[in-house]
Scaffold this motif. Sequence first.
Motif, short mmCIF file in Angstrom:
data_model
loop_
_atom_site.label_atom_id
_atom_site.label_comp_id
_atom_site.label_asym_id
_atom_site.label_seq_id
_atom_site.Cartn_x
_atom_site.Cartn_y
_atom_site.Cartn_z
N LEU A 20 0.94 -1.24 -0.25
CA LEU A 20 0.05 -0.07 -0.16
C LEU A 20 0.86 1.22 -0.03
CD1 LEU A 20 -2.67 -1.07 2.59
CD2 LEU A 20 -2.92 -1.13 -0.02
N ALA A 21 0.34 2.43 -0.45
CA ALA A 21 1.15 3.63 -0.58
C ALA A 21 1.72 3.83 0.74
CB ALA A 21 -0.02 4.84 -1.12
N VAL A 22 3.31 4.06 0.49
CA VAL A 22 3.93 4.17 1.77
C VAL A 22 5.02 5.62 1.43
CG1 VAL A 22 5.62 3.59 3.18
CG2 VAL A 22 3.82 2.13 2.78
N ASP A 23 5.32 6.64 2.13
CA ASP A 23 6.14 7.35 1.69
C ASP A 23 7.63 6.92 1.76
OD1 ASP A 23 4.41 9.47 1.03
OD2 ASP A 23 4.12 9.96 3.10
N TYR A 24 8.39 6.28 0.99
CA TYR A 24 9.60 5.86 0.98
C TYR A 24 10.58 6.74 1.20
CZ TYR A 24 7.57 1.12 -0.07
OH TYR A 24 6.91 -0.11 0.03
N PRO A 25 11.51 6.59 2.00
CA PRO A 25 12.56 7.74 2.08
C PRO A 25 13.58 7.69 1.09
CG PRO A 25 12.82 5.93 3.93
CD PRO A 25 11.74 5.85 3.04
N ALA A 26 14.30 8.66 0.92
CA ALA A 26 15.60 8.51 -0.14
C ALA A 26 16.29 7.22 0.15
CB ALA A 26 16.29 9.98 -0.02
N GLY A 27 16.66 6.73 -1.21
CA GLY A 27 17.37 5.45 -1.01
C GLY A 27 16.59 4.22 -0.92
N GLU A 136 9.92 8.33 10.85
CA GLU A 136 8.63 7.87 10.33
C GLU A 136 8.58 6.70 9.61
OE1 GLU A 136 6.45 10.85 8.09
OE2 GLU A 136 6.76 12.59 9.92
N PHE A 137 9.41 6.42 8.73
CA PHE A 137 9.55 5.21 8.00
C PHE A 137 10.16 3.99 9.39
CE2 PHE A 137 11.62 1.95 5.39
CZ PHE A 137 10.60 1.75 4.45
N VAL A 138 10.98 4.28 9.93
CA VAL A 138 11.08 3.25 11.08
C VAL A 138 10.05 3.08 11.85
CG1 VAL A 138 12.65 2.80 13.24
CG2 VAL A 138 13.96 3.90 11.25
N TYR A 140 7.08 3.07 10.85
CA TYR A 140 5.93 2.29 10.07
C TYR A 140 6.47 0.93 9.85
CZ TYR A 140 4.94 0.01 5.62
OH TYR A 140 4.39 -0.97 4.71
N CYS A 141 7.76 0.67 9.69
CA CYS A 141 8.26 -0.88 9.71
C CYS A 141 8.06 -1.51 10.95
CB CYS A 141 9.74 -0.73 9.41
SG CYS A 141 10.01 -0.23 7.62
N ARG A 142 8.15 -0.72 12.00
CA ARG A 142 7.82 -1.54 13.47
C ARG A 142 6.41 -1.91 13.41
NH1 ARG A 142 11.92 1.85 16.52
NH2 ARG A 142 13.64 0.24 17.02
N ARG A 143 5.39 -1.02 12.97
CA ARG A 143 4.11 -1.30 13.26
C ARG A 143 3.88 -2.47 12.21
NH1 ARG A 143 3.57 4.40 12.70
NH2 ARG A 143 3.02 4.26 10.67
N PHE A 144 4.40 -2.43 11.08
CA PHE A 144 4.13 -3.48 10.19
C PHE A 144 4.68 -4.90 10.51
CE2 PHE A 144 4.60 -6.28 6.28
CZ PHE A 144 3.14 -6.17 5.99
N LEU A 145 5.84 -4.69 11.48
CA LEU A 145 6.35 -5.99 12.28
C LEU A 145 5.44 -6.44 12.94
CD1 LEU A 145 8.82 -8.24 12.61
CD2 LEU A 145 9.67 -6.45 14.18
N VAL A 146 4.87 -5.71 13.85
CA VAL A 146 3.84 -6.26 14.69
C VAL A 146 2.72 -6.89 13.96
CG1 VAL A 146 1.85 -5.44 16.39
CG2 VAL A 146 3.92 -4.41 16.48
#
Length: 252
Positions: A20-27, A136-138, A140-146
Amino acid sequence: MSNPKRHTHPAELLWAEQALAVDYPAGVLPVAKPIRGTAFFPGGHGLWNPNLGETMPEFPLGGTMILGHDFHSEFGYRDSLRRGSESELQPTWRNLLAVLAAAEIEPSDCFFTNVFMGLRAGAATTGTFPGARDPEFVAYCRRFLVRQLEVQRPSLIVTLGIHSPVMLAPLSHDLTSWGEGMGLKHLDRVGPVRPNVRISALPDFQTVVVALVHPSMRHACVRHRRYGEFAGAEAERRMLRDALSHARAANT
């Protein structure tokens, strides 16, 4: 009469959710589509699928979660996408499969995933993931790990390397000490095997967690491990053996 509604496979459900749409950071780049065969999530579905069968393998509910750092570079992903799977001859898979076989853990009982979603832009595959610098991306990734833990409810989590334990630690008060330092020596000091780990956001769930070296660097790093009176590869064998023992005891 209409056909019964097809139940979505848990791995397909998770892949669709991370896409789903996520604001991916640079790189960091999104994964265009999942690799069909064996591949860590989110590059693929995270399942052991060496035969590239049309039928998706059964999802290992209650099995083992193998938790790495990030999937790969965009170049590595494209190679695996063309091949249909990640190569079992690359160091990560070759060494990881040997560790699992020695512990009598079937790959088909594992969900192979990562704490960070997305791909590294370019060809580089080592070092800290670019998205780790974006709070913010970190988060998001922690929430998705849950979310991944909620779906699989693994009886055992095997972390790989030094980054995934630090990402996992804030999710549980039982892993607080894991987040108070960095590196395998720190993990060995505070205890690399943790039974009865409760995840704060999932109050009805608990699991066992063990921290291992990253298989891609296994031969260079495993000699530094310490566990009680044991050192090196034997220390890690004992860690995994004890973690499995705790997991099996919890399920009896």
